[in-house]
Scaffold this active site. Structure first.
Site, PDB file in Angstrom:
ATOM      1  N   GLU A 155       0.809  -1.209   0.000  1.00 46.13           N
ATOM      2  CA  GLU A 155       0.000   0.000   0.000  1.00 46.13           C
ATOM      3  C   GLU A 155       0.851   1.272   0.000  1.00 46.13           C
ATOM      4  O   GLU A 155       1.941   1.318   0.566  1.00 46.13           O
ATOM      5  CB  GLU A 155      -0.942  -0.001   1.211  1.00 46.13           C
ATOM      6  CG  GLU A 155      -1.957  -1.129   1.104  1.00 46.13           C
ATOM      7  CD  GLU A 155      -3.071  -1.082   2.132  1.00 46.13           C
ATOM      8  OE1 GLU A 155      -4.211  -1.335   1.747  1.00 46.13           O
ATOM      9  OE2 GLU A 155      -2.812  -0.807   3.323  1.00 46.13           O
ATOM     10  N   CYS A 189       3.382   8.634   1.300  1.00 52.57           N
ATOM     11  CA  CYS A 189       3.895   7.674   2.276  1.00 52.57           C
ATOM     12  C   CYS A 189       4.097   6.352   1.554  1.00 52.57           C
ATOM     13  O   CYS A 189       3.141   5.761   1.050  1.00 52.57           O
ATOM     14  CB  CYS A 189       2.877   7.540   3.417  1.00 52.57           C
ATOM     15  SG  CYS A 189       3.338   6.312   4.646  1.00 52.57           S
ATOM     16  N   CYS A 244       6.217  -4.958  16.264  1.00 52.56           N
ATOM     17  CA  CYS A 244       5.752  -3.940  17.207  1.00 52.56           C
ATOM     18  C   CYS A 244       4.293  -4.233  17.551  1.00 52.56           C
ATOM     19  O   CYS A 244       3.470  -4.480  16.662  1.00 52.56           O
ATOM     20  CB  CYS A 244       5.910  -2.549  16.602  1.00 52.56           C
ATOM     21  SG  CYS A 244       7.615  -2.196  16.136  1.00 52.56           S
ATOM     22  N   SER A 286      11.776   6.720   8.177  1.00 52.48           N
ATOM     23  CA  SER A 286      11.387   6.404   9.553  1.00 52.48           C
ATOM     24  C   SER A 286      11.872   5.009   9.905  1.00 52.48           C
ATOM     25  O   SER A 286      11.698   4.068   9.142  1.00 52.48           O
ATOM     26  CB  SER A 286       9.862   6.485   9.689  1.00 52.48           C
ATOM     27  OG  SER A 286       9.480   6.195  11.018  1.00 52.48           O
ATOM     28  N   LEU A 314       9.975   5.997  18.572  1.00 50.21           N
ATOM     29  CA  LEU A 314      10.470   5.805  19.941  1.00 50.21           C
ATOM     30  C   LEU A 314       9.405   5.149  20.824  1.00 50.21           C
ATOM     31  O   LEU A 314       9.625   4.080  21.371  1.00 50.21           O
ATOM     32  CB  LEU A 314      10.908   7.166  20.504  1.00 50.21           C
ATOM     33  CG  LEU A 314      11.621   7.142  21.851  1.00 50.21           C
ATOM     34  CD1 LEU A 314      12.869   6.286  21.814  1.00 50.21           C
ATOM     35  CD2 LEU A 314      11.948   8.567  22.300  1.00 50.21           C
ATOM     36  N   CYS A 325      -1.498   5.863  10.002  1.00 51.66           N
ATOM     37  CA  CYS A 325      -0.271   5.220  10.498  1.00 51.66           C
ATOM     38  C   CYS A 325      -0.588   3.864  11.120  1.00 51.66           C
ATOM     39  O   CYS A 325      -1.491   3.747  11.935  1.00 51.66           O
ATOM     40  CB  CYS A 325       0.390   6.059  11.582  1.00 51.66           C
ATOM     41  SG  CYS A 325       0.803   7.716  11.076  1.00 51.66           S
TER      42      CYS A 325
HETATM   43  N1  SAH Z   1       9.308   0.524  10.449  1.00 60.73           N
HETATM   44  C1  SAH Z   1       9.446   1.966  10.362  1.00 60.73           C
HETATM   45  C2  SAH Z   1       8.556   2.558   9.315  1.00 60.73           C
HETATM   46  C3  SAH Z   1       7.064   2.510   9.629  1.00 60.73           C
HETATM   47  S1  SAH Z   1       6.615   4.118  10.007  1.00 60.73           S
HETATM   48  C4  SAH Z   1       9.227   2.554  11.742  1.00 60.73           C
HETATM   49  O1  SAH Z   1       8.895   1.821  12.659  1.00 60.73           O
HETATM   50  O2  SAH Z   1       9.451   3.739  11.937  1.00 60.73           O
HETATM   51  C5  SAH Z   1       5.029   3.984  10.619  1.00 60.73           C
HETATM   52  C6  SAH Z   1       4.845   4.821  11.879  1.00 60.73           C
HETATM   53  O3  SAH Z   1       3.510   4.597  12.391  1.00 60.73           O
HETATM   54  C7  SAH Z   1       5.799   4.387  12.955  1.00 60.73           C
HETATM   55  O4  SAH Z   1       6.186   5.441  13.761  1.00 60.73           O
HETATM   56  C8  SAH Z   1       4.927   3.431  13.720  1.00 60.73           C
HETATM   57  O5  SAH Z   1       5.437   3.200  14.992  1.00 60.73           O
HETATM   58  C9  SAH Z   1       3.594   4.120  13.711  1.00 60.73           C
HETATM   59  N2  SAH Z   1       2.484   3.231  13.963  1.00 60.73           N
HETATM   60  C10 SAH Z   1       2.448   1.899  13.788  1.00 60.73           C
HETATM   61  N3  SAH Z   1       1.252   1.398  14.142  1.00 60.73           N
HETATM   62  C11 SAH Z   1       0.499   2.434  14.535  1.00 60.73           C
HETATM   63  C12 SAH Z   1      -0.854   2.558  14.972  1.00 60.73           C
HETATM   64  N4  SAH Z   1      -1.652   1.487  15.075  1.00 60.73           N
HETATM   65  N5  SAH Z   1      -1.308   3.780  15.277  1.00 60.73           N
HETATM   66  C13 SAH Z   1      -0.499   4.856  15.141  1.00 60.73           C
HETATM   67  N6  SAH Z   1       0.777   4.798  14.727  1.00 60.73           N
HETATM   68  C14 SAH Z   1       1.273   3.601  14.429  1.00 60.73           C
END
Ligand code: SAH
Length: 352
Positions: A79, A92, A103, A184, A207, A326
């Protein structure tokens, strides 16, 4: 591209001509590339192809956000999301089919992992979005910013991501400034150091917690690269560049990482790192028992950070009506790990 043309016995400037046709004018049909010469066009048609993923689903959010589901040549799909704002348009893009990190709050993680995207598949997302937005050849940019915040961990697909980044920054291709291209990462320390050496675009770090105990649970990669090492890498990334900052992303999870105590701890942690903070309201997805902090709780958290001198913004949730926000990107692919299967069991519970 230059190497390719010199192998063909052609001058190296053919490379920039080709890049312009493809990436600035959106032309991928060799016959239309009129300045290449008839013979060269014929040889290119015979020996090479320009392949593109296919849009299998396009969605348009009520807030203007657009999401495309793209099918790759091997049948997997990923996507890509376009987020229009008053003063910019952000694309994005995804870097992997799925994600191998796990995560707890991310729905891509639940889908498991299949493979890295090629450099072509990464840059094709930008190409396709430009075509869909009728942006090729426009004097004013429609896509002004690119964020590698879609599916996948970009630093685990380092070489292909770098090739794609170079095309984004290249004057003969998309010509974006490196301030407007953001990678990111969940915190892959060696990758951050390599990135600084080869292509120091803007860096965002997911973070989500101010201490190792909590971060170990939310971002399992933290067990390998704990916060102290991550912060040191972040400092190295912006060292000697007084105006640069790292963006720290912090997803707001009700009752988990969102109290004033966490905010104060975060302030202390970031005291010596040039930083700004993006608070992200948690976007819910099916099967997750997590909940977003309320707007009021997020405001209190934000105000503590701001009062402590930290530049802080709450990220506006965009495109959630089409699952484009996100952490909601999932694509459609075969998991090569057993995670999606395990997760389904957790979600559905044991069979009676
Ligand atoms: N793997 C990389 C790139 C993904 S960025 C990273 O972790 O940074 C996607 C962003 O959305 C990251 O900051 C991630 O932590 C955040 N994210 C993931 N799941 C989410 C959710 N359910 N709600 C809000 N933010 C989320």
């Amino acid at each position: 591209m230059e190497a390719f043309f010199s192998q063909q016995g052609e001058k190296s400037f053919r490379a920039s001509q080709m890049l312009k046709w493809i990436h600035q004018l959106g032309v991928i049909d060799y016959e239309s590339m009129t300045n290449l010469g008839k013979n060269l066009r014929a040889r290119l048609s015979e020996n090479t192809t320009i392949g593109l993923p296919e849009i299998i689903h396009a969605q348009h959010s009520s807030d203007g956000t657009r999401k495309w589901l793209l099918r790759l040549a091997d049948g997997n799909s990923i996507e890509t999301v376009f987020i229009p704002e008053e003063d910019r348009g952000t694309l994005c893009i995804s870097s992997q089919v799925g994600c191998s990190l796990n995560c707890t709050f991310c729905s891509t993680a639940r889908q498991g992992y299949n493979r890295n995207l090629s450099a072509g598949e990464i840059i094709a997302q930008l190409w396709i979005a430009n075509r869909e937005l009728a942006a090729f050849g426009q004097s004013q940019r429609v896509i002004t910013n690119v964020v590698l915040m879609g599916m996948g961990e970009p630093l685990l697909n380092f070489d292909n991501v770098i090739s794609a980044l170079h095309l984004m920054l290249e004057d003969h291709a998309y010509g974006l400034s490196k301030r407007r291209v953001t990678l990111s990462t969940a915190g892959l320390v060696p990758g951050i150091d390599r990135l600084r050496e080869v292509c120091d675009v803007s860096l965002a770090v997911s973070l989500h917690a101010p201490d190792d105990e909590l971060r170990d649970q939310l971002v399992p990669l933290n067990k390998k690269y704990p916060i102290r090492e991550l912060m040191a890498a972040c400092k190295r990334y912006v060292a000697n560049q007084p105006r640069r900052k790292i963006t720290f992303e912090y997803v707001m999870l009700s009752g988990i990482n969102d109290t004033p105590r966490h905010a104060n701890k975060l302030l202390r942690l970031l005291e010596h790192v040039p930083s700004k903070v993006n608070l992200i309201p948690f976007n819910h997805f099916p099967g997750s028992e997590l909940r977003s902090s309320s707007g009021a709780v997020i405001d209190v958290f934000r105000d503590i950070l701001i009062a402590g001198g930290l530049m802080t913004m709450t990220r506006k949730t965009r495109g959630d009506d089409i699952d484009a926000a996100c952490g909601q990107l999932v694509g459609n692919f075969q998991d090569r790990t057993s995670r999606s299967h395990r997760m389904q069991k957790v979600v559905q519970g044991p069979r009676p």
